[in-house]
Design a protein around this motif. Structure first.
Motif, short mmCIF file in Angstrom:
data_model
loop_
_atom_site.label_atom_id
_atom_site.label_comp_id
_atom_site.label_asym_id
_atom_site.label_seq_id
_atom_site.Cartn_x
_atom_site.Cartn_y
_atom_site.Cartn_z
N GLU A 812 0.82 -1.20 0.00
CA GLU A 812 0.00 0.00 0.00
C GLU A 812 0.85 1.26 0.00
N GLY A 813 1.98 1.23 0.69
CA GLY A 813 2.82 2.40 0.82
C GLY A 813 3.79 2.57 -0.32
N THR A 814 4.43 3.75 -0.32
CA THR A 814 5.43 4.07 -1.33
C THR A 814 6.80 4.02 -0.70
N LEU A 815 7.72 3.32 -1.34
CA LEU A 815 9.07 3.18 -0.83
C LEU A 815 9.96 4.30 -1.33
N ASP A 816 10.96 4.63 -0.52
CA ASP A 816 11.97 5.58 -0.97
C ASP A 816 12.76 4.99 -2.12
N ASP A 817 13.37 5.86 -2.91
CA ASP A 817 14.03 5.40 -4.13
C ASP A 817 15.14 4.40 -3.86
N ASP A 818 15.94 4.65 -2.79
CA ASP A 818 17.05 3.74 -2.56
C ASP A 818 16.57 2.35 -2.14
N ALA A 1095 14.73 1.07 8.29
CA ALA A 1095 15.79 2.10 8.24
C ALA A 1095 15.25 3.38 7.63
N THR A 1096 14.49 3.27 6.54
CA THR A 1096 13.90 4.48 5.94
C THR A 1096 12.86 5.10 6.86
N GLN A 1097 12.16 4.27 7.60
CA GLN A 1097 11.18 4.78 8.56
C GLN A 1097 11.86 5.60 9.64
N LEU A 1098 12.99 5.11 10.15
CA LEU A 1098 13.76 5.87 11.12
C LEU A 1098 14.33 7.13 10.49
N ARG A 1099 14.78 7.02 9.25
CA ARG A 1099 15.33 8.19 8.56
C ARG A 1099 14.26 9.28 8.39
N GLN A 1100 13.04 8.89 8.10
CA GLN A 1100 11.96 9.87 7.94
C GLN A 1100 11.64 10.56 9.27
N GLU A 1101 11.67 9.81 10.36
CA GLU A 1101 11.44 10.42 11.67
C GLU A 1101 12.51 11.46 11.98
N ILE A 1102 13.74 11.15 11.63
CA ILE A 1102 14.83 12.09 11.89
C ILE A 1102 14.70 13.33 11.02
N GLN A 1103 14.35 13.14 9.76
CA GLN A 1103 14.26 14.27 8.83
C GLN A 1103 13.09 15.19 9.17
N GLU A 1104 12.02 14.63 9.66
CA GLU A 1104 10.85 15.46 9.95
C GLU A 1104 11.10 16.46 11.06
N CYS A 1105 11.94 16.11 12.02
CA CYS A 1105 12.16 16.98 13.18
C CYS A 1105 13.43 17.80 13.12
N SER A 1106 14.42 17.37 12.36
CA SER A 1106 15.71 18.04 12.43
C SER A 1106 16.24 18.51 11.08
N ASN A 1107 15.50 18.26 10.01
CA ASN A 1107 15.96 18.64 8.67
C ASN A 1107 17.32 18.03 8.35
N CYS A 1108 17.51 16.81 8.82
CA CYS A 1108 18.77 16.11 8.52
C CYS A 1108 18.80 15.77 7.03
N PRO A 1109 19.96 15.85 6.42
CA PRO A 1109 20.05 15.49 5.00
C PRO A 1109 19.84 14.00 4.80
N PHE A 1110 19.60 13.66 3.56
CA PHE A 1110 19.33 12.29 3.17
C PHE A 1110 20.63 11.49 3.16
#
Length: 1871
Positions: A812-818, A1095-1110
C-alpha cells in the motif's frame, strides 16, 4: 582527659529498657522467619507463590535451577552481620552478671552529682583519668535524648573528640551503651567531599553524631549543619578550647553568635593547658578563659573519698641518673663538618643556576632541611642515648632511604640531591662506626648489667637506668609498660635497642608515634595495629611519644616510665592516668643534681594541686557577655544557605579552591601572595593574590591592613567573594568541580539496586518496531484496491543455469528510491550467488476476484513450502490423532494482519527488460493454484475413481498429460506437502516392491500400495500407473550470509533428494518449478527489505524533526545491526567513528559555551554527556531500541501474509515488566534472559549498552553518508547539546590575548614556520604552548582548555582517516590502529620530531629534565633506525603530547572551526600514520602472543607493594630455562609493562621474536641453506607470468603454521578455504607470508626430526610439545596419506589436507588465482627441508617418513611432505602412583574432574585455548584445546570436538585429556 578507663568499662554496660530489648528480639525473630520464608518459597516478578500456582514459562527466560536459588538465598543470609555485644571479655562478663533495669544503678554518687549539674547548666567536668567521665556523658545523652522523644522534637546530639582514635573509641562506647542511632565522622571517611544532600541524609538518619571538631566547623561554615539543630554538644578533652583550635573557633564563630544555643558539657582531666602555673592568678585566669569560651562552669570533686576508692593511684617513683662522663665533642665536630659539606653540594648549586626553576629550588631547600633534620636527630641520639643509639639511628634512616631512592628520578638535579643525601648518611655511618669500640657483639650479648657500654660511651647513663628499670620487671608476669619520649627518633631507636639486647629477650617492644612529616623520614606506622598488639600482650613494652597520652585505653598497663619529663601539668596527669592496674608504677627519670629538671617536675605537681584547689574554692563569677571573644570585623556569608567565610578561614578556603583546579606532577595549583607597603604609610600593607592561570580570574588586590597576615586574609576574603559571584563556588561555598552526576540507582520492588543504564550487565525488554510500508488496511476490501508495484527480478551469477521466476511486490505504501531500487546478494551453496533486484513499476488495480485468488495462492503455496498444510493434532479424547487442514481456518484469516500485509505474486515467464516498468502478473498460474487451494479439502477426503488411460496420468483431481506435469509443483493430499515433479518412473508402479529400510525397528512393507495403506490409510485405485519422481522441498536458509561448506573431504553432491509418489495422491498446482525455486529466496529477500524499510522509517522520523540530510538506508540499517545478527556488516565500525564525532561535537560545544570553566570541569561535563547512560536515556526518548536488529535471521520464523510461522514463540511478556525493564526496575532474581530471541509479538531482550552503541553508530553513519553538519543535526535530534553558534566562535577567537611583552618573548615566526601555518591571532599560539607552571607577571594563561579541544579534534580526524583508508578492517583492528595513532606517546614523538618541544613555555625543572631524557632517547632510537615507540625505556612526558593537542585546538579556533584546514596542517606533522603493517604491539600483548605461538607458559607472581612502588615479576619457561622479568614502577600497569620488556629482550637474545618483527624487517630466522633455497625459489617464481598464472598450495602444514598477526581474523574478501570452513586472512605483503610460514614449518620439522609419525586418525587431537617422547603406536606406515586428518582436527579443518582431481581443499594466501608470488618458494623450501631431514634420518638408520603427493589441474607435481609428529610417551617416574578421578558427564563435569586432578597432583592449572570459532548460518561452533604442564614431563596438548557453545567445547577437550592421562598411567577414571 577522657578515656574508657577500667572502672568506666565496669560501669558502662549496654543498658536498654526491657521493652526495647524484647521488641528487638521480636523484630529479629520476625526477620528470621521472613528470611526463611523467602528462602523456601521464592516468588516470581509478579509476586505469585511458586508452590501454589507455577507461572507459565516465558520462552525468553531461562529459569535458574533450585540449587542455584538456594545457594543465592544462603549467600544472602550469610551477608547478615550480627553485631558483637562488646569487645572486652571482662566487660562482657560484668554485663552478663550486672545488667540492670535502671541505667542509673551502676553510676556512682559523684557521677550522678555531675550529671545533675550538667542537666541544669553548662558544665565542665574536671575529673582525673579513670573517673568515669564517659559514663556521665552517656547518661547525659540519654537524658537529653529522652526529653527530645517525649517532646517529639527533632534534634541531634554532637560528641566532639580531638583525635580520630578517640572518635572511634567513643563511638563504640556510645553505640554500645545506648539505643540511639549513632554515627562517626572523620576525614578518612571522605566527609570533606560531602554535599548538602549527603549531610541531610546523615542528620535525618542519626541522633548522635561523633566527630572531630574540624568536621563540625567545616559543616557549620558551609551551612550544611545549623547550630539550631543541635541540642547538646559534648567536648572531650575540652582543655583544647584555646587559641586557634577548632573547639575555640566553633564556640567563637557560631555558638556565641547564635540565638538558639545548645547545652554544653565539657570533659577534661586538666583545665589548664600551659606547661606550668606561675601563680594562683595565672591558674585562675586560664580556668576563667576556658569557662568563658565554653560558656560553662568548671566542676571539681570536693569529696574525693569515693573517687580514691574506685580509681587506683599509681606509685610515683623517681629514678636518678648521672650526667654522661664520656666526651663526644670530637665526634660531634665531625658530624657538624659533614653536615656543612653536604648542605651546599656543588652539583646541586650548578643545576639551580642553570635551571632557574622554582620547583628545583623548593625541592633542594626541602632536601637541605631533611639533611639538617637528620643531623639534628643524630646529635640528639649521640648526646641523650649514646653513640650506639646514634649508629642505629643512621641505620634506620638508611633503611628508609632505600625505598625512597628506588623511585624514578626524572631530573639530574634531583638525582644529585638524592646522591647527596645518601652520601651524607653513608659517611655519617662510617664516622660513628669508626668511633665504636671493638667487641660490639659482646656488648649486645651481655645477659646482665651493661655498665660496660656506659663506660665506653655506647650508651648514656640515662639509657642505662632505663634498661635496669626494665630488667627489674623480669619476674613480673604479663608486664605492660609504656615509655614516654619527646622525639620520634628516640622512640624508634630505643625500641630497636630493646629488641637487640639479649638481656631483654623476654620483652617484645614496638614504638608508636604520630604522623611524621617530610623532615623525619621515618614513615608512618599503622597506629591501631600497634595498639591492638599492645592490648593483647603480643607487645609488652611500648615506646611512644605524647600521642598516647590522651584517651588511649589500655586496661592492663601497670608501668609508666617518663624517659623525658612531662611538658605540662596536662601531660603529667594524662600520662599518669595510663597506669590503670592497681599497684602500678609511675616512674620519672631525672638527672642527678639538675635543679632545672627537678624544679620543673615539682612545679608540675604543685600546679596540679593549685588547679584542684582553685577549681573548688574559686568564687563563681557570672560570665560577662563574651568580653573576651574577639569580634570578627570581616565576614562574607550567603544569605540563602547561611554558608560563610571570614578572615580566619579565607586563606584555607583559597588553598582548597586551588587544589581543585587541574594540575599535574610538574605543577600543583596554589596561590601566590605579593606584599607591598602603602606609599606614605609604612605600617600599612597591601596584599596581591595571584591565582593559577586556569582560574576564572588571576589577580585580586586586597584592602590595606597594619599587619601582613591580616592583609593576606583580607585579599583571600575578597577573592572568595568574587569566586562566588562568578559561579566558581556554589551557594554552600564549595568549589564546583563539575563531577559526573551520580544517577540514583534504580530500585526494584524488593528494594534492591539494579545495574545502571548503558551497561552490558543490564538487560532490557523492548518491542520491535513495525515496518509501516508493509502495513495496510485493504486486507478486508471486497471491491478492489490500488497498490504500489515493485518488480523483483532474480539474476543468477557465475553462469548458474537454473531458472528463477520473477515476482511483483504489492504494498500500500510508497518506498523511498534507494529501497525501491535495492539490490540484494543471496549466497547459495557451492559459492553460487543470485542477485535480487527491485524496481518500482507504478500502481495496479486489483479487483475482488484477483485479491481472493492472490490470497489463496499465498496461503497454499507459502504454507505448503515452508510448513505443512495438514497438521497432526490430538482429538478431544486425547488419544487419537486427527489430520486437520489449515486452509480456511481462523488462524489463516488472522494471518492477514494489517501490520504485515502484502502480495508477492509471480510474473509471466516471458519477461522483458528489467527496466521495463510494465509487469505481467501470471494470473493463470495464480488462479490455478487458488482453485486447488479452495478444493484441497474436498480432494483430500474423497478420491476420484476413473478408468485407466495410458495417454495420461490420473491425479487426485483427474487425468493429466505427462508433459503438463513435468517440472511443475504438486501438493500431496495425505500430507499437505508440496513437491516438484522431476520425472515419471515408468518402471515403477504402486505394486512395485517397497525399498528395504535400513532401520530394523521400522515395519516392513510389501509394496508402495501396502505402505500408503498401512501408514496413511490410503487405498490406491490406480495400481498400474507409473509413479512420479518428486523433488522434496527443504526448509529455507538464511541466504544473506556466505555459506560455509562442510564437505569433509568428499565432493559436494548437488543431486536433489527424490521420492516416489503415486500420482493419485497428488494435486497439480500449476506452478512452474522456477517459481518454487524463487520462493526459497523470498524469506531472505523480504527480511532484508523489511530491515531497509525500518531504516527508511527511522530516517523519515529524523528528517521530519531536524531537517537532517538524506543518507542511504543501508548505512542506517548497518548502524542498527549488531554482531549478534551474524551479518557481513555491523554497527561496530560506525560506532567507533561515531564515538569520535560525538566526543568532538560535545567538546566544541562545551568549550564555546563555558568560557570560564577550566579543563577539569569541561572534561567532567563531557564525560557525563557522552557516557553510555546519557546515550541510553536519549535513545529511549526517541524510541530507538525498536529499530535495533539484535538477532540472527531465522527463516523458520519468517512468515508472509496468510501464512503461519512453522516455529512459533508465544508471548508471555507482561506490559508492566516491559516498562520496568527499561527503567532498570524489573526483578531478575532466579531468571536468565535469552538475548537475540523475539517472541511472536516482537518483544526481545537486549543489552542496555547495545542501545547506547547504536546512537554512536548512527552518528557515524550520518558522517559517512553526508558530512559533519549532518551528524551534528542528528545529534541535535537526539537531544544532545552540540550546537555551536557563530558568535561564540568569533568570541573564542577574539578572547585569546596575551600581553605584548609575552608575545615578544616567544619566537612566533619560527614556530609558525615549523607548523606551516600563520596564525591570525598570535595569542592563541602563545596560549597553546604555555604550561600552567609558567606564570607570567603580566597575566597567566595555559594550554589546558585548548588541549581539551585539540584532543577531540585529533581523535576525530585520525579516526576518520583510518576509517576511510582501511574500509575492510574489522572494528577490533581499527580500534587498535586508533589507539596506536591517538595516544600520548605518539604525539610526544611528533613534538620531538618537529622540534615543537623547543617552543614549550614552562617553569618546571622536573619537566625540563624529563623532556631532555626523552629527546635523547628518541634521537638514539632514530640513529638505530627503529620505528617503534614502545621500545623506549623512557616514559614520554604527557606535556609533549598535550602540546600537540593544544596546537591543534588553537588552529581549530584560529581557522573558525574548519576541521579540514586543521587536517591539512596536522597531517604532515602526524605522518607517518600507523597502518596494520606498522602497528606496534604492546609489550604485554606481544609477549602473550609470542608465548602462545611457541607454547611457552607464562606465570605472573603476586605483585609486591614497597612504599610507593609496585614490583611485578613475570616468568616464562623457554625450553630448559626459565626467563624472569621484573618491573619496578609506581603503578602496577607500568611495572608489568617493564617486566614484559625484559622478557622480550631476553627472548630476542635467544633468537626468539614475534613474527611481526620478521615481517617488518624482512629477516627470517632461517639457516643459510634454507635462506638460499628461498632466494632461488623467489627469483624463479616472481615474474609477471608467474604472478598471474601460478597457483601454489602449501601441503601438510598444521594450523599453527598460519602467520599469527593482528589481522589474521580480518573479515575481508580474501579467504582461505578448507574442508570445514573458511578462514579469513588479509595480507598486503603477498610475498612475505609464505616465508614466515615456511620458517615456522622448518622449525617444526627440525624440532621433530627424531619423532615418529602416526596416521592422522591414530593421532586424533593429541600432540606433545617437546623434543622427545612418543604417544601411541605408530601404526602402519603404508597407510595412504589422504586417509589421515590433522592432529588438531580430524574433521578436515586443517591446512595439510590431501589433494586430488575430484576433491581439493585449497589453501590460498591472498587473492585467489593471482598474486601468488613467493608461494613456489614454500614448496621448494619444504622439498629442501624434507630431503635434508630424510638424509639425516637415513644416516641414523631410521626411515619413518611418510610422503604424499598432490595433483593440480595444470599437471602433476609431486611434493614430499612430512606426516604428523606425535612425541613418544615418557616413562613414569619410579614410585609415582596414578590418581583416581571421579568423572561426571554433566555439563562442566569433565572440567571439574580435570581441575581436581591437577589440584591433587599439584600440577599447573590447565590452559584452555580457543582454536576455532566457526560461524554457521544459524549457529556458532567452537573448538578448544587444553594444554597441561606436568612436572618433569613434556607439555601435553589435546584438542576437543566442535561444540555449539564454549563450555561444551571445553568439556570435550577436558574429557579427551583425562582419557589421555589414563592411557599414560597418570590416573584412572571412575565414572
Amino acid at each position: 582527659m577522657m578515656g574508657t578507663e577500667e572502672e568506666e568499662e565496669q560501669e558502662m554496660q549496654p543498658v536498654e529498657d526491657p521493652i526495647v530489648i524484647k521488641k528487638r528480639k521480636r523484630e529479629s525473630s520476625t526477620e528470621t522467619e521472613e528470611a526463611a520464608g523467602e528462602e523456601v518459597i521464592p516468588e516470581d516478578s509478579n509476586g505469585v507463590d511458586l508452590q501454589e500456582e507455577p507461572p507459565v514459562e516465558d520462552p525468553l527466560m531461562i529459569k535458574k535451577k533450585k540449587r542455584e536459588l538456594s545457594t543465592e538465598a544462603e549467600a544472602a543470609a550469610a551477608e547478615e552481620v550480627v553485631p558483637e555485644a562488646c569487645n572486652g571479655e571482662d566487660l562482657q562478663e560484668e554485663e552478663n552478671q550486672l545488667l540492670p533495669t535502671n541505667p542509673y544503678a551502676i553510676a556512682r554518687r559523684y557521677q550522678l552529682e555531675v550529671l545533675r549539674l550538667a542537666t541544669e547548666n553548662n558544665t565542665i567536668a574536671y575529673l582525673e583519668t579513670g573517673c568515669g567521665k564517659t559514663l556521665i556523658a552517656v547518661l547525659l545523652i540519654k537524658e537529653i535524648g529522652c526529653e527530645l522523644i517525649e517532646q517529639k522534637e527533632k534534634g541531634i546530639i554532637i560528641f566532639l573528640a580531638p583525635t580520630v582514635s578517640l572518635v572511634e573509641q567513643q563511638f563504640e562506647v556510645i553505640k554500645l551503651n545506648s539505643h540511639f542511632k549513632v554515627a562517626e565522622y572523620f576525614g578518612a571517611k571522605g566527609v570533606d567531599n560531602w554535599t548538602i544532600d549527603k549531610w541531610t541524609v546523615e542528620i535525618n538518619s542519626h541522633e548522635v553524631l561523633v566527630m572531630t571538631p574540624q568536621i563540625l566547623l567545616d559543616a557549620l561554615r558551609h551551612g550544611f549543619l545549623k547550630l539550631e539543630m543541635v541540642k547538646l554538644m559534648i567536648f572531650d578533652e575540652c582543655h583544647h578550647a584555646q587559641g586557634h583550635h577548632p573547639y575555640a573557633k566553633i564556640m567563637n564563630e557560631h555558638y556565641h553568635t547564635s540565638k538558639v544555643k545548645p547545652k554544653i558539657f565539657g570533659m577534661t582531666a586538666s583545665p589548664v593547658i600551659r606547661k606550668g602555673i606561675s601563680s594562683s592568678h595565672d591558674c585562675e585566669d586560664q580556668i576563667a578563659r576556658l569557662e568563658d569560651i565554653l560558656d560553662s562552669k568548671v566542676y571539681a570533686l570536693e569529696d574525693r573519698s569515693e573517687l580514691e576508692l574506685f580509681v587506683p593511684t599509681p606509685n610515683q617513683k623517681i629514678l636518678y641518673y648521672s650526667r654522661s662522663a664520656f666526651n663526644q665533642e670530637a665526634l660531634k665536630l665531625q658530624l657538624v663538618s659533614l653536615k656543612e659539606k653536604y648542605e651546599t653540594p656543588q652539583d646541586c648549586e650548578s643545576n639551580i643556576l642553570q635551571s632557574h626553576f622554582k620547583d628545583d629550588e623548593d625541592f633542594i631547600k626541602n632536601l637541605r632541611k631533611q639533611i639538617r633534620s637528620i643531623h639534628g636527630n643524630i646529635l640528639y641520639c649521640l648526646e641523650k642515648l649514646g653513640s650506639f643509639c646514634a649508629y642505629k639511628a643512621v641505620q634506620i634512616y638508611m633503611e628508609r632511604h632505600k625505598i625512597d631512592s628506588s623511585l624514578e628520578i626524572d631530573v639530574e638535579a634531583l638525582d644529585s640531591i638524592q646522591r647527596t643525601k645518601n652520601g651524607f648518611l653513608e659517611e655519617a655511618l662510617e664516622v660513628l662506626k669508626d668511633a665504636m669500640p671493638s667487641g660490639m657483639e659482646r656488648f649486645l650479648g651481655m645477659r646482665e648489667d651493661n655498665l660496660v657500654g656506659v663506660k665506653e660511651g655506647l650508651l648514656t647513663p640515662k639509657i642505662h637506668v632505663l634498661l635496669r628499670c626494665l630488667l627489674s620487671y623480669r619476674q613480673v608476669k604479663e608486664i605492660r609498660c609504656i615509655i614516654f619520649v619527646d622525639r620520634v627518633i628516640a622512640a624508634t631507636v630505643i625500641s630497636r635497642l630493646i629488641k637487640e639486647l639479649d638481656c631483654l629477650s623476654y620483652i617484645s617492644s614496638d614504638y608508636l608515634a604520630g604522623e611524621t612529616g617530610l623532615l623525619d623520614i621515618i614513615g608512618p606506622k599503622p597506629k591501631q595495629n600497634t595498639l591492638d598488639l599492645f592490648r593483647t600482650g603480643k607487645v609488652n613494652v611500648l615506646v611512644t611519644t605524647n600521642v598516647t597520652e590522651e584517651g588511649i585505653d589500655v586496661q592492663d598497663c601497670r608501668s609508666i616510665i617518663r624517659f623525658d619529663l612531662p611538658s605540662s601539668v596536662r601531660s603529667y596527669i594524662q600520662s599518669r592516668g595510663r597506669a590503670r592496674r592497681p599497684e602500678s608504677d609511675y616512674i620519672v627519670l631525672l638527672e642527678r643534681s639538675n635543679e632545672k629538671q627537678l624544679n620543673l617536675f615539682y612545679n608540675v605537681i604543685r600546679s596540679e594541686n593549685s588547679m584542684r584547689n582553685l577549681s573548688l574554692n574559686r568564687s563563681h563569677i557570672p560570665l560577662t557577655p563574651k568580653a573576651s571573644v574577639a569580634k570578627e570585623p570581616a565576614l562574607y556569608s550567603v544569605s540563602r544557605t547561611g554558608a560563610s567565610v571570614n578572615c580566619d578561614s579565607s586563606v584555607s578556603f583559597i588553598y582548597k579552591y586551588c587544589s581543585k583546579l587541574p594540575g599535574d606532577k610538574y605543577y600543583l595549583p596554589r596561590p601566590e601572595f605579593v606584599f607591598r607597603s602603602v606609599e606614605g604609610e609604612e605600617n600599612l600593607h597591601v596584599c596581591t593574590l595571584r591565582l593559577p592561570p586556569n582560574a576564572p580570574f588571576h589577580e585580586v588586590l586586597g584592602p590595606p591592613s597594619n599587619r601582613q597576615i591580616h592583609a593576606k586574609q583580607l585579599a583571600c576574603l575578597e577573592a572568595c567573594k568574587r569566586l562566588h559571584e562568578v559561579g566558581a563556588v556554589d551557594d554552600y561555598l564549595i568549589p564546583i568541580t563539575e563531577a559526573v552526576p551520580e544517577e540514583e540507582e534504580p530500585v526494584n520492588s524488593k528494594g534492591k539496586n539494579t545495574t545502571g543504564a548503558g551497561t552490558t550487565k543490564r538487560k532490557e525488554l523492548h518491542a520491535k518496531a513495525k515496518a509501516k510500508a508493509l502495513c495496510g488496511s485493504w486486507g478486508k476490501e471486497l471491491n478492489g484496491v490500488v497498490l504500489q508495484i515493485y518488480k523483483l527480478v532474480f539474476m543468477a551469477q557465475d553462469n548458474d543455469e537454473k531458472a528463477y521466476a520473477d515476482f511483483a511486490l504489492f504494498i500500500e505504501g510508497t518506498l523511498d528510491d534507494d529501497v525501491a531500487n535495492a539490490e540484494i546478494d543471496l549466497h547459495l551453496t557451492a559459492g553460487r550467488v543470485v542477485k535480487a533486484r527491485f524496481a518500482p513499476s507504478g500502481k495496479m488495480y486489483l479487483n475482488s476476484i484477483q485479491i481472493t485468488d492472490a490470497k489463496a495462492f499465498q496461503e497454499i503455496l507459502y504454507n505448503g513450502i515452508f510448513d505443512k498444510l495438514i497438521k497432526r493434532t490430538k482429538s478431544s479424547n486425547g488419544v487419537d490423532v486427527v489430520m486437520k487442514n489449515i486452509l480456511g481456518t481462523k488462524k489463516i484469516k488472522r494471518a492477514w494482519a494489517s501490520s504485515n500485509i502484502y502480495f508477492l505474486l509471480p510474473l509471466e515467464s516471458n519477461k522483458g527488460s528489467f527496466h521495463d516498468t510494465k509487469v505481467n502478473i501470471d494470473w493463470k498460474c495464480i488462479s490455478k493454484c487458488a482453485d486447488v487451494a479452495r478444493a484441497f479439502e474436498y480432494y483430500r477426503t474423497k478420491l476420484q475413481v476413473g478408468e485407466d488411460d495410458s495417454s495420461g496420468i490420473y491425479l487426485a483431481s483427474g487425468p493429466i498429460l505427462t508433459a503438463d506435469l513435468i517440472d511443475k509443483a504438486i501438493v500431496t493430499i495425505h500430507t499437505g506437502k508440496i513437491y516438484c515433479v522431476t520425472d515419471v518412473l515408468h518402471d515403477k508402479t504402486a505394486e512395485s516392491p517397497f525399498p528395504e529400510l535400513q532401520d530394523s525397528e521400522m515395519p516392513s512393507y510389501i509394496s508402495y500400495s501396502d505402505y500408503f495403506q498401512k501408514k496413511y490409510g490410503r487405498n490406491l485405485n490406480y495400481l498400474k500407473q507409473p509413479l512420479l519422481q518428486l523433488k522434496q522441498s527443504h526448509r529455507p536458509h538464511n541466504l544473506l550470509t556466505r555459506h560455509v561448506e562442510k564437505s569433509q573431504g568428499k565432493a559436494c553432491d548437488v543431486r536433489p533428494n527424490c521420492i516416489e509418489m503415486p500420482p493419485e495422491l497428488c494435486l497439480n498446482l500449476g506452478v512452474p518449478n522456477s517459481v518454487i525455486r524463487s520462493l526459497y529466496l523470498v524469506p531472505s529477500v523480504m527480511h532484508r527489505m523489511a530491515s531497509l524499510m525500518l531504516a527508511t522509517q527511522l530516517r523519515q522520523e529524523i528528517q521530519e524533526c531536524s531537517n537532517c540530510p538524506f543518507i542511504p538506508a543501508t548505512l542506517i540499517m548497518q548502524a542498527v545491526t549488531t554482531m549478534r545478527c551474524l551479518e557481513s556488516f555491523s554497527l561496530e565500525r560506525l560506532e567507533l567513528l561515531g564515538d569520535s564525532v560525538l566526543k568532538y561535537a560535545v567538546s566544541s560545544h562545551l568549550f564555546l559555551k563555558y568560557n570560564k570553566k577550566h579543563e577539569g570541569q569541561l572534561t567532567a561535563r563531557r564525560s557525563w554527556a557522552i557516557c553510555n547512560a546519557s546515550l541510553h536515556r536519549v535513545a529511549i526518548l526517541r524510541n530507538l531500541p525498536g529499530y535495533i536488529r539484535d538477532e540472527p535471521f531465522d527463516p523458520r520464523r519468517w512468515f508472509a501474509p496468510g501464512t503461519l510461522s512453522p516455529k512459533s514463540v508465544p508471548c508471555c511478556c507482561d506490559s508492566n515488566f516491559l516498562k520496568e525493564s527499561v527503567n532498570g526496575m524489573s526483578e531478575m532474581e532466579g531468571k536468565t534472559v535469552k538475548i537475540g530471541k523475539t517472541c511472536d509479538k516482537g518483544h526481545r531482550w537486549m543489552c542496555s549498552k547495545t542501545i547506547a552503541d547504536s546512537v554512536e553508530a548512527l552518528i557515524g553513519a550520518y558522517l559517512v553518508g553526508k558530512d559533519l553538519d549532518a551528524a551534528l543535526k542528528f545529534m541535535s535530534w537526539m537531544n544532545i547539546e552540540v550546537a555551536s553558534e557563530p558568535e561564540l566562535v568569533t568570541s573564542a577567537f577574539e578572547r585569546a590575548s596575551v600581553h605584548p611583552s609575552v608575545l615578544r618573548s616567544v619566537n612566533i615566526h619560527g614556530l609558525e614556520s615549523q607548523l606551516g601555518y600563520v596564525f591570525q591571532n598570535k595569542g592563541l599560539l602563545v596560549e597553546a604552548i604555555t604550561h600552567a607552571s609558567q606564570q607570567d607577571f603580566e597575566g597567566g594563561c595555559c594550554y589546558q582548555r585548548l588541549e581539551f579541544l585539540g584532543d577531540s579534534v585529533l581523535d576525530l580526524l585520525i579516526t576518520q582517516h583510518l576509517f576511510s583508508e582501511h574500509p575492510d578492517l574489522p572494528p577490533g583492528v581499527l580500534t587498535d590502529l586508533r589507539s596506536a595513532a591517538v595516544n600520548n606517546k605518539k604525539f610526544a614523538h611528533v613534538a620531538v620530531k618537529h622540534n615543537l618541544h623547543q617552543y614549550l613555555r614552562h617553569g618546571s625543572g622536573i619537566l625540563l629534565g624529563q623532556i631532555t631524557r626523552f629527546v635523547k632517547a628518541v634521537q638514539e632510537q632514530e640513529s638505530k633506525n627503529q620505528s617503534t615507540s614502545l621500545g623506549l625505556g623512557v616514559q614520554a612526558p604527557k606535556v609533549l603530547g598535550d602540546l600537540v593537542e593544544s596546537i591543534a585546538g588553537a588552529i581549530l579556533i584560529d581557522s573558525k572551526f574548519d576541521i579540514k584546514r586543521v587536517w591539512e596542517i596536522m597531517r604532515p606533522l602526524l605522518s607517518p600514520i600507523v597502518t596494520p603493517e606498522t602497528l606496534d604491539l604492546h609489550p604485554l600483548r606481544e609477549v602473550s602472543e609470542l608465548c602462545h605461538l611457541k607454547g611457552y607458559p607464562i606465570v605472573w607472581k603476586k605483585s609486591i607493594q614497597e612504599g610507593k612502588l609496585v614490583i611485578a615479576t613475570m616468568e616464562v619457561a623457554v625450553e630448559d630455562n626459565t626467563l624472569i622479568g621484573k618491573g619496578c614502577k609506581t603503578s602496577k600497569k607500568s611495572a608489568k609493562e617493564k617486566a614484559a620488556r625484559e622478557i622480550l629482550k631476553q627472548m630476542e637474545e635467544r633468537g626468539i621474536c614475534h613474527p611481526r618483527h620478521q615481517r617488518l624487517t624482512g629477516r627470517e630466522a632461517l639457516d643459510t641453506e634454507a635462506r638460499g633455497t628461498i632466494k632461488q625459489s623467489l627469483e624463479e617464481s616472481v615474474s609477471p607470468e608467474g604472478i598471474s598464472r601460478k597457483k601454489t598450495r602449501l601441503l601438510n602444514t598444521s594450523e599453527e603454521c598460519i602467520l599469527d598477526c593482528p589481522w589474521k581474523n580480518l573479515n575481508s574478501r580474501k579467504s582461505l578455504h578448507t574442508g570445514e570452513g573458511t578462514i579469513r586472512q588479509q595480507n598486503p605483503d603477498k610475498g612475505i607470508a609464505p616465508l614466515i610460514i615456511a620458517e615456522r614449518c622448518k622449525n617444526k620439522l627440525e624440532a621433530n626430526q627424531t619423532q615418529e609419525f602416526l596416521p592422522r586418525k591414530k593421532a586424533r587431537g593429541i600432540m606433545t610439545l617437546g623434543n622427545s617422547g612418543t604417544s601411541q603406536d605408530t601404526g602402519n606406515p603404508s597407510v595412504a596419506y589422504n586417509q589421515r586428518c590433522s592432529p588438531l582436527d580430524e574433521g578436515g579443518n586443517n591446512f595439510g589436507a590431501s589433494y586430488n582431481n575430484t576433491n581439493r581443499h585449497e589453501t590460498n594466501f591472498g587473492e585467489s588465482n593471482n598474486n601468488n608470488n613467493g608461494r613456489e618458494a614454500v614448496s621448494s623450501l619444504l622439498t629442501a627441508l624434507e630431503n635434508k631431514r630424510l638424509a639425516s634420518n637415513n644416516s641414523n638408520g631410521s626411515e619413518d617418513m611418510l610422503g604424499a603427493s598432490y595433483n593440480n589441474n595444470n599437471g602433476s607435481e609431486s611434493v614430499s611432505t612430512p606426516a604428523i609428529p606425535v612425541a613418544k610417551k615418557l616413562p613414569l617416574n619410579s614410585g609415582s602412583e596414578a590418581a583416581c578421578v571421579s568423572l561426571s558427564m554433566r555439563k562442566g563435569g569433565p572440567r571439574s574432574s580435570l581441575y581436581e586432578l591437577c589440584k591433587r597432583m599439584k600440577w599447573a592449572v590447565p590452559d584452555f585455548q580457543l582454536v576455532e570459532q566457526e560461524r554457521l548460518p544459524q549457529t556458532t561452533r567452537f573448538v578448544f584445546r587444553v594444554v597441561l604442564h606436568i612436572p618433569n614431563r613434556e607439555k601435553l596438548l589435546v584438542q576437543g570436538d566442535k561444540k555449539i557453545d564454549k563450555n561444551s567445547a571445553k568439556d570435550s577437550a577436558a574429557l579427551l585429556m583425562l582419557h589421555e592421562l589414563e592411557k599414560q598411567g597418570l590416573c584412572f577414571i571412575k565414572q
